[in-house]
Design an enzyme around this catalytic site. Structure first.
Site, mmCIF file in Angstrom:
data_model
loop_
_atom_site.group_PDB
_atom_site.id
_atom_site.type_symbol
_atom_site.label_atom_id
_atom_site.label_comp_id
_atom_site.label_asym_id
_atom_site.label_seq_id
_atom_site.Cartn_x
_atom_site.Cartn_y
_atom_site.Cartn_z
ATOM 1 C CE LYS A 199 -3.787 -50.021 -25.867
ATOM 2 N NZ LYS A 199 -2.357 -50.313 -25.799
ATOM 3 N N GLY A 252 -2.907 -52.376 -15.347
ATOM 4 C CA GLY A 252 -1.729 -51.902 -16.002
ATOM 5 C C GLY A 252 -1.158 -51.150 -14.620
ATOM 6 C CB SER A 253 1.261 -48.314 -14.567
ATOM 7 O OG SER A 253 0.672 -47.597 -15.326
ATOM 8 C CB THR A 254 -1.248 -47.346 -9.643
ATOM 9 O OG1 THR A 254 -1.230 -48.595 -8.922
ATOM 10 C CG2 THR A 254 -1.888 -46.280 -8.696
ATOM 11 C CD GLU A 255 2.747 -42.755 -14.345
ATOM 12 O OE1 GLU A 255 3.495 -43.806 -14.422
ATOM 13 O OE2 GLU A 255 3.046 -41.668 -15.339
ATOM 14 N N GLY A 257 -3.872 -45.847 -14.528
ATOM 15 C CA GLY A 257 -5.236 -46.210 -13.936
ATOM 16 C C GLY A 257 -5.752 -44.961 -13.521
ATOM 17 C CB CYS A 308 -0.128 -56.768 -10.570
ATOM 18 S SG CYS A 308 -1.181 -58.312 -10.928
HETATM 19 P P1 NAI Z 1 0.859 -49.110 -18.623
HETATM 20 O O1 NAI Z 1 0.091 -48.874 -17.509
HETATM 21 O O2 NAI Z 1 1.437 -47.840 -19.314
HETATM 22 O O3 NAI Z 1 0.557 -50.017 -19.848
HETATM 23 C C1 NAI Z 1 -0.536 -51.053 -19.586
HETATM 24 C C2 NAI Z 1 -1.772 -50.646 -20.550
HETATM 25 O O4 NAI Z 1 -1.990 -49.534 -20.767
HETATM 26 C C3 NAI Z 1 -1.034 -50.836 -21.999
HETATM 27 O O5 NAI Z 1 -2.055 -51.421 -22.860
HETATM 28 C C4 NAI Z 1 -0.807 -49.362 -22.581
HETATM 29 O O6 NAI Z 1 -1.001 -49.175 -24.060
HETATM 30 C C5 NAI Z 1 -2.052 -48.695 -21.909
HETATM 31 N N1 NAI Z 1 -1.836 -47.214 -21.790
HETATM 32 C C6 NAI Z 1 -0.821 -46.669 -21.331
HETATM 33 N N2 NAI Z 1 -1.211 -45.266 -21.320
HETATM 34 C C7 NAI Z 1 -2.464 -45.159 -21.359
HETATM 35 C C8 NAI Z 1 -3.338 -44.141 -21.647
HETATM 36 N N3 NAI Z 1 -2.954 -42.794 -21.184
HETATM 37 N N4 NAI Z 1 -4.629 -44.356 -21.841
HETATM 38 C C9 NAI Z 1 -5.106 -45.664 -21.797
HETATM 39 N N5 NAI Z 1 -4.316 -46.558 -21.977
HETATM 40 C C10 NAI Z 1 -3.094 -46.418 -21.863
HETATM 41 O O7 NAI Z 1 2.359 -49.877 -18.033
HETATM 42 P P2 NAI Z 1 3.728 -50.022 -18.673
HETATM 43 O O8 NAI Z 1 4.110 -48.659 -18.978
HETATM 44 O O9 NAI Z 1 3.642 -50.958 -19.494
HETATM 45 O O10 NAI Z 1 4.364 -50.522 -17.248
HETATM 46 C C11 NAI Z 1 4.873 -49.541 -16.105
HETATM 47 C C12 NAI Z 1 4.561 -50.196 -14.781
HETATM 48 O O11 NAI Z 1 3.400 -50.375 -14.761
HETATM 49 C C13 NAI Z 1 5.347 -51.279 -14.639
HETATM 50 O O12 NAI Z 1 6.768 -51.151 -14.273
HETATM 51 C C14 NAI Z 1 4.475 -51.892 -13.474
HETATM 52 O O13 NAI Z 1 5.058 -51.532 -12.458
HETATM 53 C C15 NAI Z 1 3.143 -51.567 -13.810
HETATM 54 N N6 NAI Z 1 2.360 -52.326 -14.619
HETATM 55 C C16 NAI Z 1 1.439 -53.333 -13.949
HETATM 56 C C17 NAI Z 1 0.773 -54.494 -14.387
HETATM 57 C C18 NAI Z 1 -0.154 -55.000 -13.678
HETATM 58 O O14 NAI Z 1 -0.437 -56.271 -13.933
HETATM 59 N N7 NAI Z 1 -1.129 -54.630 -12.650
HETATM 60 C C19 NAI Z 1 1.030 -54.720 -15.732
HETATM 61 C C20 NAI Z 1 1.871 -53.833 -16.652
HETATM 62 C C21 NAI Z 1 2.687 -52.732 -15.946
#
Ligand code: NAI
Ligand code: MG
Length: 501
Positions: A199, A252-255, A257, A308
């Site tokens: 995804k 993705g985000s810790t939240e 995660g 990250c």
């Molecule tokens: P996010 O964590 O919401 O998105 C990352 C992925 O998770 C996307 O594919 C999204 O569709 C998916 N996702 C979102 N909610 C989900 C859920 N409830 N269940 C399963 N999958 C879900 O990150 P977002 O909102 O794009 O960015 C927010 C913050 O997250 C950024 O400002 C940054 O601090 C952090 N982030 C960290 C990353 C990393 O490489 N560790 C990458 C992207 C964001």
């Protein structure tokens, strides 16, 4: 600072790809969403719609899981030899390499990053990842184990272990390195013999969809890789909660995660997570200061700070604090910000309006907390999602801009007096993804590396990645390691076989 814009001719294959609504890949076929819905993906340099993409949700995830299940449980995939599997993964690397320019352009249009960077880093690193993991297909070995079994005196056993694929894997990836994150996840899963539902992030679904076409061209059996674009709260959440999925891998985000961990409890699927960071980058007065200054600037400004592992807390030994901060600020001011398609651009836009708002909000918070922007501090222009590379001083650990992940080109500089008082501060964060150390004193560097609570420590360098080098987080930066041999642990499980002779 203005935004450089100049018209660029886009590869005709790319315009053709963008010209049609992109369907999703399920069971080897390109299909529309069950709901018929589509969603737009935007060009962050202009804010304009780039393409329409099929919007997967629970119904599409159900179909994709069903086909992946079939491919794993009874399909031809599980009957391939490890050598045949490795060859397919290698073939995919070759195909990707033949299309570097096309993928780099798609990545720049969808994510905003400079084409020069996508061409030199994102796509070649993805190619390398598939090649590296292709080699592991034939090397996933068990062991033979001499056992004693004291309660069956005299009995003789032959015992060994098998390394088996974990099964059907859901992979949810972010938008900061769309293709590379797909490669980090797909390569070890496929080399291990798993089947996948990928995804991609809703901000950047295009390179994963184009990769799906190459996966078919390489000859992977139907259903082994399914690509289902859609939103996190719908498609992502359905995948994380699905009871026929054996493992979920998330970046993705810790939240989110934490939401993934909760969603996985239904069937106790395996979980691996690569989450946020607030990495300390430490410059000592005995370092090569020129190297430390340019390295510290690129530690935070590479990929517009949307990494990250970005070196977002710059700790500088007090006697050289002003010199290093001035040096990093001077570099920040010189960075040419503009459309990623422009050959002279060094930093593109942030990925989305949402990220621009988030980063600008942190700039406001920093100012109200008393931080001073010695470079940057503002958004640029009204078109596209551009923000100035920013260096903050007058910061301390209690501030939000020092504790929270900003995920933009914003670094907080903080002085320190000696290693003893530095270390608790450097580790004073919920994250533990990476750390940087700049010094000519190699003993000090390695002692410090050992005390950093971080999954990666870079000494006299930063942002150095290799397919062979494991990457992942301590503390709330994640579970498990991607890349290198360690990544295979995430996609295999051990079976013990015991025979009485
Ligand atoms: P996010 O964590 O919401 O998105 C990352 C992925 O998770 C996307 O594919 C999204 O569709 C998916 N996702 C979102 N909610 C989900 C859920 N409830 N269940 C399963 N999958 C879900 O990150 P977002 O909102 O794009 O960015 C927010 C913050 O997250 C950024 O400002 C940054 O601090 C952090 N982030 C960290 C990353 C990393 O490489 N560790 C990458 C992207 C964001
Ligand atoms: Mg989100």
């Amino acid at each position: 600072m203005g935004v450089a814009v100049s018209p660029i001719q886009i590869d005709s294959r790319v315009s053709e790809f963008l010209g049609k609504t992109r369907p999703m890949l399920i069971d080897g076929k390109w299909v529309n969403a069950v709901s018929g819905k589509t969603f737009p993906t935007y060009n962050p340099a202009t804010g304009e719609v780039l393409a329409q993409v099929a919007e997967g949700d629970k119904a599409d995830i159900d179909l994709a899981v069903k086909t992946a299940r079939k491919a794993f449980d009874s399909g031809p995939w599980s009957r391939l030899t490890s050598s045949e599997r490795g060859k397919l993964v290698w073939k995919l690397a070759d195909l990707l390499e033949e299309h570097i320019e096309e993928f780099a352009t798609i990545e720049t249009l969808d994510n905003g990053k400079p084409l020069t960077v996508a061409r030199a880093a994102d796509v070649p690193l993805a190619v390398d990842m598939f090649r590296y993991m292709a080699g592991w297909s034939t090397k996933l070995e068990g062991t033979t184990i001499p056992i004693s079994v004291p309660y069956t005196p005299g009995a003789v056993y032959h015992a060994y272990t098998l390394r088996e694929p974990v099964g059907v894997v859901g992979q949810v990836i972010p938008w900061n390195f769309p293709l590379l994150m797909a490669a980090w996840k797909l390569a070890p899963a496929l080399a291990s013999g798993c089947c996948v539902i990928l995804k991609p992030a809703e901000q950047t679904p295009l390179s994963a969809l184009r990769l799906g076409e190459l996966i078919q061209e390489a000859g992977f059996p139907d259903g082994v890789v399914n690509v289902v674009p859609g939103y996190g709260e719908t498609a992502g959440a359905a995948l994380a909660a699905h009871d026929q999925v054996d493992k979920i891998a998330f970046t993705g985000s810790t939240e989110v995660g934490k939401l993934i961990v909760h969603a996985a409890t239904g069937n106790l699927k395996k979980v691996s997570l690569e989450l946020g960071g607030k990495s300390p980058n430490v410059v000592f007065k005995d370092s090569d200061l020129d190297g430390a200054i340019s390295g510290s600037a690129s530690a935070i400004f590479f990929n517009h700070g949307q990494c990250c592992c970005a070196g977002s807390r710059l700790y500088v030994e007090r006697p050289v604090f002003d010199q290093v901060v001035e040096g990093v600020a001077a570099r920040a001011k010189k960075i040419r910000v503009g459309s990623g398609l422009d050959a002279s651009t060094q930093m593109g836009p942030l990925v989305s309006q949402e990220q621009l708002n988030r980063v600008c909000n942190y700039l406001d918070i920093g100012a109200s907390e008393g931080a001073k922007a010695v470079a940057g501090g503002k958004k640029i222009g009204d078109k596209g999602y551009f923000v100035e590379p920013t260096v903050l001083t007058n910061t301390k650990e209690s501030m939000k801009v020092v504790q929270e992940e900003i995920f933009g080109p914003v670094v907080a500089a903080i002085p320190f007096d000696n290693v003893e008082e530095l270390m608790p501060r450097a580790n004073d964060t919920v994250y533990g993804l990476a750390a940087g150390i700049w010094t000519k004193d190699i003993s000090k560097a390695h002692r410090l590396a050992a005390s950093m609570r971080a999954g990666t420590v870079w000494i006299n360098c930063y942002n150095i990645f290799d397919a062979a080098l494991p990457f992942g987080g301590y503390k709330q930066s994640g579970w498990g390691r991607e890349m290198g041999k360690d990544a295979l642990e995430l996609y295999t499980q051990t079976k013990a076989v015991c025979t009485r002779l």
